[in-house]
Design a protein around this motif. Structure first.
Motif, PDB file in Angstrom:
ATOM      1  N   LEU A 228       0.842  -1.191   0.000  1.00 43.46           N
ATOM      2  CA  LEU A 228       0.000   0.000   0.000  1.00 43.46           C
ATOM      3  C   LEU A 228       0.881   1.247   0.000  1.00 43.46           C
ATOM      4  O   LEU A 228       2.004   1.228   0.514  1.00 43.46           O
ATOM      5  CB  LEU A 228      -0.901  -0.002   1.231  1.00 43.46           C
ATOM      6  N   ARG A 229       0.339   2.328  -0.588  1.00 47.42           N
ATOM      7  CA  ARG A 229       1.066   3.606  -0.633  1.00 47.42           C
ATOM      8  C   ARG A 229       2.499   3.394  -1.137  1.00 47.42           C
ATOM      9  O   ARG A 229       3.468   3.894  -0.563  1.00 47.42           O
ATOM     10  CB  ARG A 229       1.097   4.261   0.747  1.00 47.42           C
ATOM     11  N   SER A 230       2.616   2.658  -2.206  1.00 51.22           N
ATOM     12  CA  SER A 230       3.941   2.241  -2.669  1.00 51.22           C
ATOM     13  C   SER A 230       4.398   3.039  -3.881  1.00 51.22           C
ATOM     14  O   SER A 230       3.599   3.396  -4.755  1.00 51.22           O
ATOM     15  CB  SER A 230       3.909   0.754  -3.025  1.00 51.22           C
TER      16      SER A 230
ATOM     17  N   GLY B  10      -4.888   7.525   7.277  1.00 52.36           N
ATOM     18  CA  GLY B  10      -3.885   8.363   7.918  1.00 52.36           C
ATOM     19  C   GLY B  10      -2.722   7.539   8.439  1.00 52.36           C
ATOM     20  O   GLY B  10      -2.120   6.747   7.724  1.00 52.36           O
ATOM     21  N   GLY B  11      -2.409   7.721   9.722  1.00 52.53           N
ATOM     22  CA  GLY B  11      -1.301   6.990  10.327  1.00 52.53           C
ATOM     23  C   GLY B  11      -1.735   5.769  11.108  1.00 52.53           C
ATOM     24  O   GLY B  11      -0.990   5.288  11.962  1.00 52.53           O
ATOM     25  N   ARG B  12      -2.941   5.255  10.800  1.00 51.74           N
ATOM     26  CA  ARG B  12      -3.480   4.123  11.553  1.00 51.74           C
ATOM     27  C   ARG B  12      -3.875   2.997  10.608  1.00 51.74           C
ATOM     28  O   ARG B  12      -4.527   3.208   9.590  1.00 51.74           O
ATOM     29  CB  ARG B  12      -4.709   4.589  12.329  1.00 51.74           C
TER      30      ARG B  12
ATOM     31  N   GLU C 181       2.737   8.267   7.699  1.00 44.33           N
ATOM     32  CA  GLU C 181       1.928   8.869   6.639  1.00 44.33           C
ATOM     33  C   GLU C 181       2.868   9.415   5.569  1.00 44.33           C
ATOM     34  O   GLU C 181       3.458  10.484   5.730  1.00 44.33           O
ATOM     35  CB  GLU C 181       1.058   9.991   7.203  1.00 44.33           C
ATOM     36  N   ASN C 182       3.015   8.634   4.487  1.00 44.94           N
ATOM     37  CA  ASN C 182       3.942   9.055   3.436  1.00 44.94           C
ATOM     38  C   ASN C 182       3.217   9.483   2.170  1.00 44.94           C
ATOM     39  O   ASN C 182       3.743   9.406   1.070  1.00 44.94           O
ATOM     40  CB  ASN C 182       4.931   7.931   3.112  1.00 44.94           C
ATOM     41  N   GLY C 183       1.961   9.895   2.331  1.00 43.94           N
ATOM     42  CA  GLY C 183       1.225  10.401   1.184  1.00 43.94           C
ATOM     43  C   GLY C 183       0.632   9.299   0.340  1.00 43.94           C
ATOM     44  O   GLY C 183       0.377   8.191   0.800  1.00 43.94           O
TER      45      GLY C 183
END
Length: 635
Positions: free
Chosen positions: A419-421, A537-539, A557-559
């Motif tokens: 995710l968020r990669s 978010g961060g969770r 949280e890296n966007g």
């Protein structure tokens, strides 16, 4: 009798009558269904043994000798049934899918005579030559494989054990049926030997078990690893590894099996089958011991023109002996690309992988390995000893998502969701099931930071046994097994007594401070876990089979970033068969991504689930398979 009693009797009689009618209706429906199933099986048997089609071999004159020795591929299936729901029998549909694809890619079946001519006369084989075998001489294999061979114009060798050929067990083909198979022209005959039996058996706790037949082996398999041998592969030894028999006794014991094999097949079929599979091979010779090997080699060369002495790899060339051939045993759970991947890298020849629904593949960007989408399932197949990776296209702007899927790959191996990669997965968040564990980690600039790791049984609240408890369980079961198959009442009572005595002995649990049971996984063990991911978010929240991971996991949280699926082969598993499988399949069923806004109903952004008419057709097919499976098991 008063009026009330008369009325009650009438009501009861009416109730009994209605009940009887319903009961009789159910009986009639059941009988009709059973008749239909029996009629279907009779039709299959008639079509099997009285087919008018004949096998048409390839044109030998069109095969020219070339500079490159293309050799041949040898595949050996344990058996075939309709559904393929066991650990050893492949389903008819799956077998057809595999062989149809090989046919499509130019593979041509060859015969025993072709192999002899290849080695002894230097005669060339087709560029993609395939020698096909089915082991154990099972009746269901003949029933379900024959129509496939006819449709594809393929020929195979039906292997059998001499002991089963002359037995009364109806599970195995008898001499007249083997002859009818051969007469159909789609089959040749081979043999796995006279008997299937195991010697020098130890359980995984190093308890000496000794000699066991297939029935005992089946009951004890959960407690065994690889510390055993086949009947013909060694001296019979005691618990210290010291031979319990002399050289002369060993020679007579092994020779008896070959003599018995020769007598059975010669008397029942008029000949010894032309192919021999030496169980179990991979020793570099014909047994684990040089003296035993010499006895086996003498008989193998005397009785058979060829022998398969190795398993795991499929490719044979002239630089190997005709008595040291190798075969690969495709497993029932292998997706089509698993088989193709194994063959491709064994023969080092280009092979096309199967993508499945091409229109739906447009939603994916495959970066490594092979991928197939079939019905509601997306399957990634790794490169040998490597990985497979696919990106969900147009997922790069999804920082907060909910994701759900059922992971159905084997327990040993890694099924991954990134995710968020970024494009190289150097910066990402990863949730994976790996070797029966749930692991969460993130990467920043390629540096990995583990966030969570726990065994799946612990997450699911299952009781974790200690080594002592598992050892006790094994020892009880071993005694019960020998009691069940004891030759005399006295022996049975002796083993039952031992089992009861062991059952009454205490075994320390983990709570008592004992060591947890944590043996190396078999790469054949199937997995089936529902995974739900909630990232905002961060969770990060995770549910596995409905069980929440105890605490939300704090993530960086890296966007925004893309979503990738991954599969990774793990090299430390063990197997009781097919020793050289270096390919892994990650199986994602009903893979779905939704928004994560906090609303009661989130928007579906991507899913492999079918809809509309396609969904109805798929569900109808699944229902039919379940109904047919029930009747085949209960009729």
């Amino acid at each position: 009798m008063n009026h009330k009693e008369t009325r009650d009797i009438r009501v009861l009689a009416l109730g009994d009558d209605r009940f009887s009618k319903r009961k009789n209706l159910r009986k009639r429906l059941r009988v009709m269904a059973e008749i239909a199933v029996v009629a279907l099986l009779l039709f299959i048997l008639y079509d099997l043994f009285y087919s008018l089609d004949t096998y048409k071999p390839y044109n030998h004159d069109e095969v020219a000798a070339g500079d490159t020795d293309t050799g041949f591929v040898a595949l050996s299936y344990f058996g075939v049934d309709h559904i393929g729901d066991t650990s050893t029998l492949i389903g008819q549909k799956q077998l057809y899918k595999q062989l149809q694809e090989l046919k499509k890619q130019g593979f041509v079946t060859i015969t025993q005579q072709d192999i002899k001519d290849y080695y002894q006369q230097g005669r060339p084989l087709p560029q993609k030559a395939l020698y096909l075998m089915f082991e154990d001489g099972r009746r269901d294999t003949a029933i379900f494989a024959q129509p496939i061979l006819e449709k594809l114009n393929y020929k195979a060798s039906m292997m059998s054990y001499g002991e089963n050929v002359e037995s009364m067990d109806l599970k195995f083909l008898k001499p007249s049926e083997l002859e009818e198979l051969e007469d159909s022209t789609y089959w040749e005959l081979g043999t796995n030997g006279y008997r299937l039996e195991y010697i020098n058996v130890f359980d995984r706790y190093h308890n000496y078990i000794g000699e066991i037949d297939p029935l005992r082996y089946a009951m004890l398999t959960p407690y065994l690893e690889r510390n055993y041998n086949h009947y013909l592969m060694d001296y019979i030894r005691d618990k210290n590894g010291v031979p319990k028999e002399s050289y002369g006794h060993m020679k007579r014991r092994i020779s008896y099996d070959y003599e018995k094999l020769k007598d059975v097949y010669t008397s029942e079929l008029g000949k010894v089958p032309g192919t021999y599979v030496h169980m179990h091979g991979n020793t570099g010779k014909f047994a684990n011991n040089n003296a035993v090997s010499a006895v086996n080699e003498k008989w193998i060369r005397e009785l058979f023109p060829m022998a398969f002495n190795r398993e795991g790899y499929c490719f044979n060339q002239r630089n190997s002996s005709i008595y040291d051939l190798t075969r690969m045993e495709p497993q029932p759970y292998w997706p089509i690309n698993h088989l193709l991947m194994r063959i491709k890298y064994d023969i080092n020849t280009p092979i096309d992988f199967v993508s499945g629904d091409a229109s739906r593949q447009d939603a994916w960007n495959l970066l490594a390995g092979a991928a197939e989408i079939e019905n509601e399932t997306y399957t990634l197949t790794t490169l040998p000893e490597g990985e497979a990776v696919a990106e969900v296209r147009e997922s790069s702007s999804l920082p907060d998502v909910k994701l759900s899927t059922k992971l159905m790959g084997n327990a040993f191996g890694a099924q991954q969701i990134f995710l968020r990669s970024d494009s190289n997965r150097e910066n990402c968040l990863c949730v994976e099931l790996i070797n029966d564990q749930l692991v969460v980690f993130e990467k920043h600039g390629g540096a990995r930071r583990d966030l969570y790791q726990e065994k799946i049984p612990v997450i699911l609240g299952e009781t974790i046994s200690s080594v002592e408890e598992k050892k006790k369980e094994a020892e009880v079961q071993e005694n019960l097994t020998f009691a069940r198959y004891a030759k005399t009442k006295e022996q049975a009572e002796e083993y039952y007594g031992r089992a009861k005595k062991r059952e009454e002995m205490p075994a320390a649990s983990i709570a008592d401070g004992a060591e947890p049971y944590d043996h190396v996984q078999s790469f054949h063990r199937r997995g089936d876990h529902q995974l739900d991911i909630d990232l905002k978010g961060g969770r990060l929240k995770i549910r596995l089979d409905g069980k929440e991971v105890p605490q939300p996991i704090e993530v960086t949280e890296n966007g925004q970033g893309s979503i990738f699926l991954g599969a990774s082969w793990q090299g430390e598993a063990w197997s009781q068969r097919n020793l050289a499988d270096d390919v892994y399949d990650a199986v994602f069923d009903k893979f779905t991504i939704t928004t994560n806004t906090g609303k009661d109903k989130e928007k579906v952004l991507f899913t492999t689930e079918l809809s509309g008419w396609n969904k109805l057709l798929f569900q109808t097919g699944e229902l039919w398979d379940k109904v047919l499976f029930w009747f085949l098991r209960n009729a």
